[in-house]
Design an enzyme around this catalytic site. Structure first.
Site, PDB file in Angstrom:
ATOM      1  CG  ASN A   1       7.148   3.168   4.140  1.00 56.75           C
ATOM      2  OD1 ASN A   1       6.869   3.897   3.434  1.00 56.75           O
ATOM      3  ND2 ASN A   1       6.276   3.605   5.027  1.00 56.75           N
TER       4      ASN A   1
ATOM      5  CB  CYS B   1       2.526  10.285   1.416  1.00 56.45           C
ATOM      6  SG  CYS B   1       1.382  10.522   1.411  1.00 56.45           S
TER       7      CYS B   1
ATOM      8  CG  HIS C   1       4.317   4.566   8.873  1.00 57.40           C
ATOM      9  ND1 HIS C   1       2.687   3.832   8.089  1.00 57.40           N
ATOM     10  CD2 HIS C   1       4.928   5.041   7.909  1.00 57.40           C
ATOM     11  CE1 HIS C   1       4.123   4.067   7.343  1.00 57.40           C
ATOM     12  NE2 HIS C   1       4.346   5.164   6.676  1.00 57.40           N
TER      13      HIS C   1
ATOM     14  NE  ARG D   1      -1.213   2.210   2.851  1.00 59.00           N
ATOM     15  CZ  ARG D   1      -0.275   3.745   2.868  1.00 59.00           C
ATOM     16  NH1 ARG D   1      -0.748   4.738   2.831  1.00 59.00           N
ATOM     17  NH2 ARG D   1      -0.305   3.850   4.444  1.00 59.00           N
ATOM     18  CG  ASP D   2       3.566   4.283   2.702  1.00 59.70           C
ATOM     19  OD1 ASP D   2       2.637   5.605   2.012  1.00 59.70           O
ATOM     20  OD2 ASP D   2       3.964   4.256   3.828  1.00 59.70           O
TER      21      ASP D   2
HETATM   22  P1  HMG Z   1     -13.259  14.277  -2.196  1.00 54.96           P
HETATM   23  O1  HMG Z   1     -13.047  14.329  -3.452  1.00 54.96           O
HETATM   24  O2  HMG Z   1     -13.139  15.682  -1.114  1.00 54.96           O
HETATM   25  O3  HMG Z   1     -14.542  12.944  -1.723  1.00 54.96           O
HETATM   26  O4  HMG Z   1     -12.243  13.605  -1.473  1.00 54.96           O
HETATM   27  P2  HMG Z   1     -15.739  13.453  -2.369  1.00 54.96           P
HETATM   28  O5  HMG Z   1     -17.157  12.334  -1.808  1.00 54.96           O
HETATM   29  O6  HMG Z   1     -16.226  14.488  -3.291  1.00 54.96           O
HETATM   30  O7  HMG Z   1     -15.702  12.209  -3.997  1.00 54.96           O
HETATM   31  C1  HMG Z   1     -15.429  12.510  -5.089  1.00 54.96           C
HETATM   32  C2  HMG Z   1     -15.358  11.263  -5.803  1.00 54.96           C
HETATM   33  O8  HMG Z   1     -14.550   9.864  -5.229  1.00 54.96           O
HETATM   34  C3  HMG Z   1     -16.578  10.741  -6.109  1.00 54.96           C
HETATM   35  O9  HMG Z   1     -17.001  10.359  -7.727  1.00 54.96           O
HETATM   36  C4  HMG Z   1     -16.121   9.760  -5.082  1.00 54.96           C
HETATM   37  O10 HMG Z   1     -17.783   9.104  -5.555  1.00 54.96           O
HETATM   38  C5  HMG Z   1     -15.196   9.038  -4.603  1.00 54.96           C
HETATM   39  P3  HMG Z   1     -17.686  10.827  -8.403  1.00 54.96           P
HETATM   40  O11 HMG Z   1     -18.967  11.774  -8.169  1.00 54.96           O
HETATM   41  O12 HMG Z   1     -16.255  12.072  -8.656  1.00 54.96           O
HETATM   42  O13 HMG Z   1     -17.670  10.189  -9.336  1.00 54.96           O
HETATM   43  N1  HMG Z   1     -15.009   8.948  -4.237  1.00 54.96           N
HETATM   44  C6  HMG Z   1     -14.470   7.477  -3.868  1.00 54.96           C
HETATM   45  N2  HMG Z   1     -14.284   6.414  -4.808  1.00 54.96           N
HETATM   46  C7  HMG Z   1     -14.018   5.460  -3.958  1.00 54.96           C
HETATM   47  N3  HMG Z   1     -13.714   4.773  -2.785  1.00 54.96           N
HETATM   48  C8  HMG Z   1     -14.158   5.909  -1.745  1.00 54.96           C
HETATM   49  C9  HMG Z   1     -14.355   6.940  -2.450  1.00 54.96           C
HETATM   50  N4  HMG Z   1     -14.882   8.552  -1.560  1.00 54.96           N
HETATM   51  C10 HMG Z   1     -14.960   9.285  -2.446  1.00 54.96           C
HETATM   52  N5  HMG Z   1     -13.658   5.429  -0.931  1.00 54.96           N
HETATM   53  C11 HMG Z   1     -11.369  11.641  -0.301  1.00 54.96           C
HETATM   54  C12 HMG Z   1     -12.294  13.274  -0.551  1.00 54.96           C
HETATM   55  C13 HMG Z   1     -10.652  11.583   1.364  1.00 54.96           C
HETATM   56  C14 HMG Z   1     -12.839  10.448  -0.600  1.00 54.96           C
HETATM   57  C15 HMG Z   1     -10.177  12.261  -1.760  1.00 54.96           C
HETATM   58  O14 HMG Z   1      -9.044  12.674  -1.044  1.00 54.96           O
HETATM   59  C16 HMG Z   1      -9.351  10.510  -1.237  1.00 54.96           C
HETATM   60  O15 HMG Z   1      -9.158   9.177  -1.483  1.00 54.96           O
HETATM   61  N6  HMG Z   1      -7.702  10.536  -0.501  1.00 54.96           N
HETATM   62  C17 HMG Z   1      -7.020   9.388  -0.058  1.00 54.96           C
HETATM   63  C18 HMG Z   1      -5.685   9.774  -0.138  1.00 54.96           C
HETATM   64  C19 HMG Z   1      -4.589   8.680   0.143  1.00 54.96           C
HETATM   65  O16 HMG Z   1      -4.601   7.665  -0.238  1.00 54.96           O
HETATM   66  N7  HMG Z   1      -3.048   9.159   0.508  1.00 54.96           N
HETATM   67  C20 HMG Z   1      -2.609   8.693   0.613  1.00 54.96           C
HETATM   68  C21 HMG Z   1      -2.612   7.725   1.988  1.00 54.96           C
HETATM   69  S1  HMG Z   1      -2.401   8.737   3.286  1.00 54.96           S
HETATM   70  C22 HMG Z   1      -0.223   8.088   3.569  1.00 54.96           C
HETATM   71  O17 HMG Z   1       0.709   7.609   2.602  1.00 54.96           O
HETATM   72  C23 HMG Z   1      -0.123   8.384   4.735  1.00 54.96           C
HETATM   73  C24 HMG Z   1       0.333   6.881   5.564  1.00 54.96           C
HETATM   74  O18 HMG Z   1       0.747   6.340   5.064  1.00 54.96           O
HETATM   75  C25 HMG Z   1       1.061   6.905   7.086  1.00 54.96           C
HETATM   76  C26 HMG Z   1       2.820   8.607   7.016  1.00 54.96           C
HETATM   77  O19 HMG Z   1       3.567   7.866   6.329  1.00 54.96           O
HETATM   78  O20 HMG Z   1       2.446   8.483   7.312  1.00 54.96           O
HETATM   79  C27 HMG Z   1      -1.199   6.369   6.187  1.00 54.96           C
HETATM   80 MG    MG Z   2       3.694   6.660   5.131  1.00 57.85          MG
END
Ligand code: HMG
Ligand code: MG
Length: 295
Positions: free
Chosen positions: A243, A234, A201, A10-11
């Site tokens: 990582n 990220c 992490h 994933r990450d």
């Molecule tokens: P948004 O644009 O504000 O959400 O995004 P929305 O509700 O307006 O939805 C927009 C579109 O996305 C819609 O589709 C939804 O249906 C769809 P449309 O109507 O335009 O066709 N949608 C989805 N589709 C599939 N699955 C879903 C989903 N939700 C909405 N769950 C949202 C808000 C949170 C969805 C978006 O910002 C998002 O998905 N963000 C994820 C970002 C991400 O994954 N980042 C990386 C992970 S975090 C990280 O790496 C840190 C970590 O590793 C820790 C560290 O390293 O420190 C954990």
């Molecule tokens: Mg991470």
């Protein structure tokens, strides 16, 4: 015994510039399970518009569910929870940021809104019998805001624990932390949540990840995230490199006489296979040293 959460599938892969074939992801998880890892983050049920690399998470989960390992997946909202449940997920991870700007960039809402969402998603997941893990990112610095106040980190970690997360993973998302700060923050988190509910992490951007882990072991941390071959970054943290490499972590733990249950040679082979598929060398120093020894 140290618990390792392998986050490579994933990450590690969420930031790849090209598409990684579903079959390659499945083979990676099989290899990692074969190496002895027992918790392998398999994907993310996030919006494919935001992170297209995780679009096939349901297929990956379907093909790996039979393995005797926990396969947590990231879930940002109720839509993601429904999709994760439909794919057979038994454990999800909620993710919040300790910085307002990163929260906006990563999940398009404020910290307060993300907490509200996490509360809603966490409650629904727990009611459905799922295990829920929590992530807090940018705990030692934010790519947009710089310093992040430790008190805010501890407050948010406590809130994640209070809403039912069995463990909260403190993420140094951009890898800027150094050992003394990391240890102090981990000690504060252990005091607030208990040692068995805190994970760390680290990203290795500045080469500090392993030193940070070692410092955190001193204050009772027993749960560590790592990514095979040091894959990762990220998409919303510009400049964040991979990582902490799982090979580097396992080598250090082996040297300290701490059991992780992981075979370093099988793990290194898993790292080589995914790196061959991605067309690059493992970032792990240990993997590079082992490969050099073989030639
Ligand atoms: P948004 O644009 O504000 O959400 O995004 P929305 O509700 O307006 O939805 C927009 C579109 O996305 C819609 O589709 C939804 O249906 C769809 P449309 O109507 O335009 O066709 N949608 C989805 N589709 C599939 N699955 C879903 C989903 N939700 C909405 N769950 C949202 C808000 C949170 C969805 C978006 O910002 C998002 O998905 N963000 C994820 C970002 C991400 O994954 N980042 C990386 C992970 S975090 C990280 O790496 C840190 C970590 O590793 C820790 C560290 O390293 O420190 C954990
Ligand atoms: Mg991470």
């Amino acid at each position: 015994m140290i618990r390792i959460t392998e986050v490579g599938p994933r990450d590690g892969l969420q930031n790849e510039p090209g598409r990684v074939a579903t079959a390659v992801k499945i083979a990676l998880i099989e290899d990692l399970a074969g190496a002895g890892l027992r918790r392998i983050e398999a994907g993310a049920f996030v919006s494919p518009k935001w992170v297209p690399q995780m679009e096939d998470s349901a297929a990956v989960l379907a093909a790996t569910r039979h393995l005797p390992v926990a396969l947590p997946v990231l879930v940002p909202n109720l839509q993601g929870l429904e999709a994760a449940r439909a794919a057979g997920a038994e454990e999800i991870a909620l993710f919040l940021a300790a910085s307002e700007s990163f929260s906006r960039k990563n999940i398009n809402c404020s910290i307060a809104e993300s907490l509200e969402r996490a509360r809603e998603v966490g409650a629904a997941a727990l009611a459905a019998g799922l295990r829920v893990r929590g992530y807090l990112s940018c705990v030692l610095g934010c790519p947009y805001e710089g310093e992040v106040p430790p008190a805010r980190v501890i407050d948010l970690a406590s809130r994640l624990a209070a809403l039912g997360c069995f463990e909260v993973s403190l993420g140094d998302t951009i890898g800027v932390g150094t050992a003394r700060k990391a240890k102090r923050l981990a000690a504060d988190a252990v005091a607030a949540l208990g040692a068995d509910r805190v994970a760390v992490h680290f990203h290795d951007t500045y080469g500090q990840a392993l030193a940070n882990v070692l410092a955190c072991l001193d204050v009772g941390i027993a749960s560590i995230d790592a990514s095979v071959a040091g894959l990762g970054g990220c998409p919303y943290a510009k400049g964040a490199s991979g990582n902490l490499a799982t090979e580097d972590l396992v080598y250090m733990l082996d040297g300290l006489g701490i059991d992780s249950g992981v075979s370093l040679s099988l793990l290194a082979a898993a790292g080589r296979r995914i790196c061959d598929a991605l067309g690059r060398r493992p970032a792990s120093k240990v993997a590079q040293a082992l490969a050099a020894k073989e030639h």
